[in-house]
Scaffold this motif. Sequence first.
Motif, short mmCIF file in Angstrom:
data_model
loop_
_atom_site.label_atom_id
_atom_site.label_comp_id
_atom_site.label_asym_id
_atom_site.label_seq_id
_atom_site.Cartn_x
_atom_site.Cartn_y
_atom_site.Cartn_z
N ARG A 12 43.69 43.45 25.50
CA ARG A 12 43.18 44.78 25.83
C ARG A 12 41.90 44.65 26.63
NH1 ARG A 12 45.03 49.38 23.18
NH2 ARG A 12 44.04 50.31 24.99
N ARG A 13 41.66 45.60 27.49
CA ARG A 13 40.49 45.59 28.35
C ARG A 13 39.62 46.81 28.06
NH1 ARG A 13 39.50 42.96 33.28
NH2 ARG A 13 41.56 42.04 33.08
N GLY A 67 35.16 52.58 29.30
CA GLY A 67 36.53 52.71 29.77
C GLY A 67 37.48 51.95 28.87
N ILE A 68 38.61 52.58 28.59
CA ILE A 68 39.67 51.94 27.81
C ILE A 68 40.88 51.88 28.71
CG2 ILE A 68 41.09 52.08 25.74
CD1 ILE A 68 38.77 53.82 24.54
N PHE A 69 41.41 50.67 28.90
CA PHE A 69 42.48 50.49 29.87
C PHE A 69 43.85 50.52 29.20
CE2 PHE A 69 38.81 49.34 32.12
CZ PHE A 69 39.08 49.53 33.46
N ASP A 70 44.83 50.89 29.98
CA ASP A 70 46.22 51.00 29.52
C ASP A 70 46.75 49.64 29.09
OD1 ASP A 70 49.23 51.12 29.85
OD2 ASP A 70 48.67 53.22 30.15
N VAL A 71 47.49 49.61 28.01
CA VAL A 71 48.06 48.36 27.49
C VAL A 71 49.05 47.77 28.49
CG1 VAL A 71 49.47 47.34 25.66
CG2 VAL A 71 47.82 49.12 25.11
N ASP A 72 49.89 48.62 29.07
CA ASP A 72 50.94 48.13 29.97
C ASP A 72 50.45 47.85 31.38
OD1 ASP A 72 52.86 48.32 27.91
OD2 ASP A 72 53.08 50.48 28.31
#
Length: 164
Positions: free
Chosen positions: A25-26, A40-45
């Motif tokens: 995860r980013r 910021g929370i990035f998309d898993v896919d």
Amino acid sequence: MGIRIEKIDLPGIGMRHDLVTESGRRLSVVSYRDGERNLGIFDVDDPDACRDSIPITEDEAEALADVLGTSVTLSRLTRLSADTEGLYTEQLELATDSPFINRPLGDTKTRTRTHVSIVAIVRDKKVIPSPTPAEILRPGDVIVAVGTRDGLDAAGRLMANGPD
């Protein structure tokens, strides 16, 4: 996998620091030139797609750093104690009737009297790491101490009752 932090220059905007977790995860912190910040929370896919962006104030950023710092510091101390025979970490809450309330930490002479080291004070959910002898003790302070079992017991009595 070690901890991976990527630093990305955002020309004309500021800087982005990404933490890539063990699970891939980013999380990011964008620091704008004007001092504002976003988490910021990035998309898993799709690790390039920001799923959610949360603006945070300077005070909120400081509070978040304090929360993370406090929990990491205390867990490291606990882990150190667990890995070292005869060494313990304890949190001693300063009672409202302690003789050391509103007095400098140095007045306790904890290390001299008990052979215990005070490594931090937690006050109002904020950590004061490596407090100096001049730090004034307040009601409700939680004193984080490291030492032997006997020493910590003596430090608890000292904080509660004063010197014998």
